[in-house]
Enzyme design. Sequence first.
Site, short mmCIF file in Angstrom:
data_model
loop_
_atom_site.label_atom_id
_atom_site.label_comp_id
_atom_site.label_asym_id
_atom_site.label_seq_id
_atom_site.Cartn_x
_atom_site.Cartn_y
_atom_site.Cartn_z
N GLU A 293 0.89 -1.17 0.00
CA GLU A 293 0.00 0.00 0.00
C GLU A 293 0.92 1.21 0.00
OE1 GLU A 293 -1.53 3.33 1.27
OE2 GLU A 293 -1.67 2.23 3.16
N CYS A 327 -2.14 8.25 4.43
CA CYS A 327 -2.21 7.89 3.02
C CYS A 327 -3.56 8.29 2.43
CB CYS A 327 -2.00 6.39 2.83
SG CYS A 327 -0.47 5.76 3.54
#
Length: 539
Positions: A293, A327
């Site tokens: 990720e 994020c």
Amino acid sequence: MSFGTFSYPIPTNEPVLAYGPGTPERELLKKALDEHRGREVEIPMVIGGQDAKSGNLKRMHPPHDIAHTLGQFHAGDASHAKAAIDSALKAKEDWASMSWENRAGIFLKAADLLATKYRFKMNAATMLAQSKNAYQAEIDAACELIDFLRFNVHFLSEIYAQQPLSGPGMHNRMEYRALEGFVLAVTPFNFTAIGGNLPTSAAMCGNVVVWKPANTQIFSAALFMEILREAGLPDGVINLVFVDGPTIGEVCFSHPEFAGVHFTGSTGVFNHMWKTIGANVGSYRSYPRIVGETGGKDFVIAHSSADPDVVATALLRGAFEYQGQKCSAASRAYIPSNIATQVKDKLVAGIQSFKMGPPEDFTNFINAVIDEKAFDSIAAYIDEAKVSAHILVGGGYDKSKGFFIEPTVIETNDPSYRTMCEEIFGPVLTLYVYPEQDFEQTLELVDSTSGYALTGAVIARDRAAVELATVKLRNAAGNFYINDKPTGAVVGQQPFGGARKSGTNDKAGSMLNLFRWLSARTIKETFNPAADYRYPFHQ
């Protein structure tokens, strides 16, 4: 050997404590903060269950108080990475063959230890070393990490229960093995929960792990390792090393027993990992699992029917909680012209009401960014915008006592302006006002502006607009929000991950991620085996 199918019911998400004035948890957290501040610690690596000290000590300090020393950690080198691999492989056979109920028990006990004995100590460690306020630490270092441990046990028990059909005269079964070799977990600074989940999700499946956390997260990572050891994790199953990225990569990616990498970090680093693994693929026992990720350039698009209060709140929280160092943080916003003035006024008023300072003062909404490198990078974007765009609010910064950057909103007339396209990873939001009648064209702009596809949100009261955005932005975000901010995914409720340049979309907090750490074997047993090769059609 197990003599039963043991049930692990769906857990409930860990309740979030409020930490309001006069609450018991507020006092316990303040006490834990004082205890951490009152002593300096020396943190060794943990290899094969033993403390590993290199003698190469590196100082740790709060990002918001760079003069204060939390302690030192022992920085490792290639020899420690190699020792960690050896220890992991030594522990592999016993760990992989341990019964599931006993493996599961370790992680369920770790969750309970974190929910009770270690809750405030872990939250305080995250607040100090990563500059998170009390609420952000609570939802991360306590609740999300507890949820990862408990839900992953439930999800894995359901995977093990997925079995094939059996025809007459036979029995078919599926065995979910650990991968051959070891898994490398590389974890970021911004979430203590990610730091805990990446190594434990792989280990829970029977794998052995080399865990390399970010240097700025070592303070809380070491505490979680302490919790795992207290919960009964066998020596060598997870090995915690403080080795720089290039070195750990060189050692692990060249090892024939490398079985996979579980990564959260930058897109550039992940791309380099993938390239290196590909170049070495012929030397591995198996094709490695690559799970990552990475970055995001997360969006909020408002429709002309949107409530300006809802839009402003989604942006104030989504862009600036934890200083935008998520994020998933809202980084670019598309506002229709009919509500633009209202939204901008509310953003300015909201940001001007924020308090900024150390997280020990619970009234502060904004704390420091993680380190000087991040500070300098973010400040450079702001300085450029002061010349080539318009600073709507904020724009100040100061690193004399800590790495403090004011929440900043940039307004641009260019939808391809640099800060609309590039990940900044700080408290900077760029706003673009579009003609209110051009909603569909703006959706196409949202989809094509960034190479990332992690999170995004649409805000609208018009249901047709919601449906149109949901369809048009199908591939623009792995986590898509309707009338909400694009942050705050909860384990078991919104499995997290994105595609394109945002990663492999293996959805942490779901079964999908756990399947990546398993290697299935089908077993067929025939009760009345054939004794003649001939079939009836041969007659």
